[in-house]
Structure formats: C-alpha cells, structure tokens
Design a protein around this motif. Structure first.
Motif, PDB file in Angstrom:
ATOM      1  N   GLY A   1       1.485 -16.436  11.332  1.00 57.79           N
ATOM      2  CA  GLY A   1       0.183 -16.539  12.269  1.00 57.79           C
ATOM      3  C   GLY A   1      -0.953 -16.896  11.384  1.00 57.79           C
ATOM      4  N   GLU A   2      -1.906 -17.811  12.129  1.00 56.91           N
ATOM      5  CA  GLU A   2      -3.016 -18.146  11.273  1.00 56.91           C
ATOM      6  C   GLU A   2      -4.266 -16.961  11.527  1.00 56.91           C
ATOM      7  OE1 GLU A   2      -3.482 -20.894   9.762  1.00 56.91           O
ATOM      8  OE2 GLU A   2      -1.405 -21.216   9.888  1.00 56.91           O
ATOM      9  N   ILE A   3      -4.399 -16.275  12.551  1.00 63.00           N
ATOM     10  CA  ILE A   3      -5.456 -15.298  12.656  1.00 63.00           C
ATOM     11  C   ILE A   3      -4.938 -14.072  12.825  1.00 63.00           C
ATOM     12  CG2 ILE A   3      -7.627 -14.587  14.294  1.00 63.00           C
ATOM     13  CD1 ILE A   3      -7.713 -17.679  15.165  1.00 63.00           C
ATOM     14  N   ASP A   4      -5.230 -13.034  12.006  1.00 63.51           N
ATOM     15  CA  ASP A   4      -4.616 -11.783  12.130  1.00 63.51           C
ATOM     16  C   ASP A   4      -3.191 -11.579  11.949  1.00 63.51           C
ATOM     17  OD1 ASP A   4      -7.272 -10.765  12.254  1.00 63.51           O
ATOM     18  OD2 ASP A   4      -7.170 -10.236  14.188  1.00 63.51           O
ATOM     19  N   PRO A   5      -2.793 -12.346  10.915  1.00 68.46           N
ATOM     20  CA  PRO A   5      -1.270 -12.573  10.818  1.00 68.46           C
ATOM     21  C   PRO A   5      -0.385 -11.255  10.792  1.00 68.46           C
ATOM     22  CG  PRO A   5      -2.165 -12.971   8.879  1.00 68.46           C
ATOM     23  CD  PRO A   5      -3.332 -12.605   9.754  1.00 68.46           C
ATOM     24  N   PHE A   6       0.905 -11.303  11.064  1.00 65.14           N
ATOM     25  CA  PHE A   6       1.867 -10.631  10.624  1.00 65.14           C
ATOM     26  C   PHE A   6       2.291 -10.857   9.196  1.00 65.14           C
ATOM     27  CE2 PHE A   6       2.241 -10.558  15.327  1.00 65.14           C
ATOM     28  CZ  PHE A   6       1.821  -9.023  15.768  1.00 65.14           C
ATOM     29  N   LEU A   7       3.079  -9.718   8.711  1.00 71.56           N
ATOM     30  CA  LEU A   7       3.916  -9.631   7.734  1.00 71.56           C
ATOM     31  C   LEU A   7       5.273  -9.541   8.450  1.00 71.56           C
ATOM     32  CD1 LEU A   7       4.382 -10.012   4.618  1.00 71.56           C
ATOM     33  CD2 LEU A   7       4.469  -7.508   4.505  1.00 71.56           C
ATOM     34  N   HIS A   8       6.138 -10.696   8.146  1.00 69.32           N
ATOM     35  CA  HIS A   8       7.398 -10.941   8.717  1.00 69.32           C
ATOM     36  C   HIS A   8       8.590 -10.605   7.293  1.00 69.32           C
ATOM     37  CE1 HIS A   8      11.111 -13.410  10.511  1.00 69.32           C
ATOM     38  NE2 HIS A   8      11.216 -12.099  10.474  1.00 69.32           N
ATOM     39  N   VAL A   9       9.249  -9.656   7.593  1.00 69.60           N
ATOM     40  CA  VAL A   9       9.989  -9.142   6.311  1.00 69.60           C
ATOM     41  C   VAL A   9      11.673  -9.174   6.974  1.00 69.60           C
ATOM     42  CG1 VAL A   9      10.797  -7.486   4.629  1.00 69.60           C
ATOM     43  CG2 VAL A   9       8.492  -7.708   5.513  1.00 69.60           C
ATOM     44  N   SER A  10      12.419 -10.088   6.227  1.00 68.09           N
ATOM     45  CA  SER A  10      13.958 -10.141   6.659  1.00 68.09           C
ATOM     46  C   SER A  10      14.752  -9.348   5.470  1.00 68.09           C
ATOM     47  CB  SER A  10      14.244 -11.692   6.443  1.00 68.09           C
ATOM     48  OG  SER A  10      13.713 -12.193   7.553  1.00 68.09           O
ATOM     49  N   LEU A  11      15.509  -8.238   5.862  1.00 71.51           N
ATOM     50  CA  LEU A  11      16.392  -7.547   4.874  1.00 71.51           C
ATOM     51  C   LEU A  11      17.905  -7.865   5.369  1.00 71.51           C
ATOM     52  CD1 LEU A  11      13.961  -4.870   6.045  1.00 71.51           C
ATOM     53  CD2 LEU A  11      14.458  -4.932   3.584  1.00 71.51           C
ATOM     54  N   ARG A  12      18.335  -7.893   4.345  1.00 68.50           N
ATOM     55  CA  ARG A  12      19.899  -7.692   4.449  1.00 68.50           C
ATOM     56  C   ARG A  12      20.452  -6.436   4.026  1.00 68.50           C
ATOM     57  NH1 ARG A  12      22.584 -12.594   3.270  1.00 68.50           N
ATOM     58  NH2 ARG A  12      21.186 -14.106   2.808  1.00 68.50           N
ATOM     59  N   GLN A  13      21.575  -6.062   4.684  1.00 68.29           N
ATOM     60  CA  GLN A  13      22.136  -4.537   4.756  1.00 68.29           C
ATOM     61  C   GLN A  13      21.835  -3.909   3.233  1.00 68.29           C
ATOM     62  OE1 GLN A  13      25.896  -3.950   6.126  1.00 68.29           O
ATOM     63  NE2 GLN A  13      25.654  -1.898   6.830  1.00 68.29           N
ATOM     64  N   LYS A  14      21.597  -2.480   3.415  1.00 67.24           N
ATOM     65  CA  LYS A  14      21.062  -1.713   2.200  1.00 67.24           C
ATOM     66  C   LYS A  14      19.980  -2.199   1.537  1.00 67.24           C
ATOM     67  CE  LYS A  14      26.114  -0.616   1.283  1.00 67.24           C
ATOM     68  NZ  LYS A  14      27.158  -0.285   0.515  1.00 67.24           N
ATOM     69  N   GLU A  15      19.076  -3.172   1.810  1.00 65.15           N
ATOM     70  CA  GLU A  15      17.903  -3.422   1.361  1.00 65.15           C
ATOM     71  C   GLU A  15      16.814  -2.568   1.889  1.00 65.15           C
ATOM     72  OE1 GLU A  15      18.387  -8.034  -0.567  1.00 65.15           O
ATOM     73  OE2 GLU A  15      17.271  -7.825   1.539  1.00 65.15           O
ATOM     74  N   LYS A  16      15.698  -2.385   1.132  1.00 61.03           N
ATOM     75  CA  LYS A  16      14.501  -1.639   1.537  1.00 61.03           C
ATOM     76  C   LYS A  16      13.371  -2.121   1.104  1.00 61.03           C
ATOM     77  CE  LYS A  16      16.401   2.227  -0.115  1.00 61.03           C
ATOM     78  NZ  LYS A  16      16.540   3.792  -0.615  1.00 61.03           N
ATOM     79  N   ILE A  17      12.391  -1.705   1.729  1.00 60.13           N
ATOM     80  CA  ILE A  17      10.791  -1.878   1.561  1.00 60.13           C
ATOM     81  C   ILE A  17      10.067  -0.704   1.574  1.00 60.13           C
ATOM     82  CG2 ILE A  17      11.195  -4.474   2.028  1.00 60.13           C
ATOM     83  CD1 ILE A  17       9.262  -3.789   4.373  1.00 60.13           C
ATOM     84  N   PHE A  18       8.765  -0.411   1.131  1.00 57.83           N
ATOM     85  CA  PHE A  18       8.210   0.293   1.614  1.00 57.83           C
ATOM     86  C   PHE A  18       6.540  -0.121   1.950  1.00 57.83           C
ATOM     87  CE2 PHE A  18       7.426   0.014  -3.018  1.00 57.83           C
ATOM     88  CZ  PHE A  18       5.891   0.319  -3.108  1.00 57.83           C
ATOM     89  N   CYS A  19       5.905   0.661   2.960  1.00 58.43           N
ATOM     90  CA  CYS A  19       4.470   0.011   3.261  1.00 58.43           C
ATOM     91  C   CYS A  19       3.519   1.154   3.643  1.00 58.43           C
ATOM     92  CB  CYS A  19       4.882  -1.075   4.655  1.00 58.43           C
ATOM     93  SG  CYS A  19       5.931  -0.101   5.891  1.00 58.43           S
ATOM     94  N   GLU A  20       2.494   0.713   3.943  1.00 58.97           N
ATOM     95  CA  GLU A  20       1.375   1.713   4.160  1.00 58.97           C
ATOM     96  C   GLU A  20       1.792   2.547   5.505  1.00 58.97           C
ATOM     97  OE1 GLU A  20      -2.519   0.645   5.447  1.00 58.97           O
ATOM     98  OE2 GLU A  20      -2.137  -1.221   6.132  1.00 58.97           O
ATOM     99  N   SER A  21       1.433   3.880   5.546  1.00 57.71           N
ATOM    100  CA  SER A  21       1.718   4.391   6.856  1.00 57.71           C
ATOM    101  C   SER A  21       1.205   3.854   8.176  1.00 57.71           C
ATOM    102  CB  SER A  21       1.394   5.731   6.762  1.00 57.71           C
ATOM    103  OG  SER A  21       1.525   6.631   7.978  1.00 57.71           O
ATOM    104  N   GLY A  22       1.995   3.580   9.217  1.00 59.27           N
ATOM    105  CA  GLY A  22       1.613   2.980  10.510  1.00 59.27           C
ATOM    106  C   GLY A  22       1.714   1.545  10.507  1.00 59.27           C
ATOM    107  N   ALA A  23       2.377   0.748   9.354  1.00 59.30           N
ATOM    108  CA  ALA A  23       2.119  -0.809   9.354  1.00 59.30           C
ATOM    109  C   ALA A  23       3.199  -1.124  10.391  1.00 59.30           C
ATOM    110  CB  ALA A  23       2.210  -0.956   7.799  1.00 59.30           C
TER     111      ALA A  23
END
Length: 227
Positions: free
Chosen positions: A8-30
């Motif tokens: 997205g150009e204005i107020d974009p999203f962060l799109h994350v693709s995960l494979r099985q068993k992969e993980k990420i962490f992010c700010e609360s409520g993101a």
C-alpha cells in the motif's frame, strides 16, 4: 525465513508470509488479519525484567505479540499505531539500530529488541526514550514505522547531521549522537531563546558513519498540549 513486504502507498500494511513453524514478534495490537494456520499470543519476551525495561523505554505494553505458523504456511497483515510509512531494515551482528519511542513494529525471531541505558544528555532531554532506550540487535528483518512519510539519511564522518528530536525514527547504533538545542550563533542564552521562539525545540546531532531514518510528521505537535 519469514517474508516481509510493505503493501500500500498510503498508511501501508506490513504483509508477512510465514512457513510452518516460523514465527515473528510485533508490537502489542499490531495484528490486523491472519490466516487460520497462524496463532497469536502475548509474550513477556526476554522475561519480566527485560519486559519492564522495555516498558520504561516506551509507551508499549509489557507484552509483545508473537505470531507463529502452527498449522501450516500462512500470511498476516500488521499495522502501526500511528498513520505513516513502514521501513524494513536488515539487522546483523555488525549493524544494530537504536529505536525512538513507538517506532518498533515487527521483527523476525532472530532479532532481539532490548533495552539499554541512554547517554546522560539523551536521558535528560527529548523523545529518545529517557534514560532507557531500545536497541535492535541479532540477525534478521526489522520493520519500523514513522508518523507520516519516511526518509533514510546516510551520515558520513565528514559532516555532522542535525535532526529535529521529534522526527528521528531509528539510527545505526554505531553513530555518536548528542541531544541539545539548535545552534544559532548567539551563545547559550541566545540558543535557548531562539529554540523557544522558532518552535524548533531540541535536536539530535549525529556523527560517524551510518543511517538515520526520519519521518515527516511530529506526533507531539499532532497530539497538542496536554495529550
């Protein structure tokens, strides 16, 4: 490894693709959306002590969100609290980043966002987190957000770079930085008067070799007095 894409150009999203068993962490409520194979839970990442240090450094919750691909591959969409752009940075053992208040959005599990003590000048003045600030170390992708548009400046040893305190989002941790008043050529008292009358407030002076990520909007002015 997880795939991070800004969508997205204005107020974009962060799109994350995960494979099985992969993980990420992010700010609360993101988290805005996630597919069924993914699971989200709150974590005291790094234990209670480090979570309390993070709480001292930022306005964020003690808990961070952990998103894991438990039931298979899946995608999720994340969004920062304030409207604005998202920047992706590569964290490595030779390239860590210091984060200003509220700039952390998400990171791969190989990145550690930890609290460390600020410089005395940075602790006494401005929005760099007080005496405790956040630093991203380790290895992997780091997503940060800024209020408004984002621009990256390359700082070189031959030239000091001055950034308004409320527009700094993140910077290379190897840079030397000092928080103070803008120089006006009128001595200390003249600098104070001009800082107040010009509305510029405090600035951060960066020296060395590295990057500084800045944003176009000042959230303190946007909030207004008393907010």
């Amino acid at each position: 490894m997880p795939s991070f894409t800004v969508t997205g150009e204005i107020d974009p999203f962060l799109h994350v693709s995960l494979r099985q068993k992969e993980k990420i962490f992010c700010e609360s409520g993101a988290m805005v959306m996630m597919e069924a194979p993914l699971q989200v839970k709150g974590q005291l990442r790094g234990g209670l002590g480090r979570a309390l240090m993070r709480r001292l450094a930022t306005d964020e919750s003690l808990f961070q969100q952990e998103i894991e691909a438990v039931g298979g591959d899946g995608d999720c969409l994340l969004s920062p609290t304030l409207p604005g752009s998202i920047e992706l940075l590569d964290v490595s053992p030779g390239e860590s980043y210091t984060l200003s208040d509220g700039s952390f959005l998400a990171a791969e599990s190989g990145v550690e966002v930890r609290a460390r003590m600020n410089t005395l000048g940075g602790g006494l003045f401005g929005g760099t987190g007080g005496f405790v600030i956040m630093e991203a170390t380790g290895q992997g992708k780091l997503a940060i957000s800024g209020f408004g548009s984002i621009f990256t400046i390359d700082v070189t040893p031959d030239r000091e770079t001055v950034i308004d305190n409320n527009h700094a989002v993140a910077w290379s941790s190897n840079l030397q930085f000092e928080v103070g008043m803008p120089q006006t050529g009128g001595g200390f008292f003249g600098n104070v008067v001009n800082s107040v009358t010009s509305g510029e407030g405090l600035v951060i002076r960066f020296r060395g070799q590295g990057k500084v990520v800045i944003c176009s909007r000042n959230r303190e002015i946007f909030r207004g007095p008393g907010q």
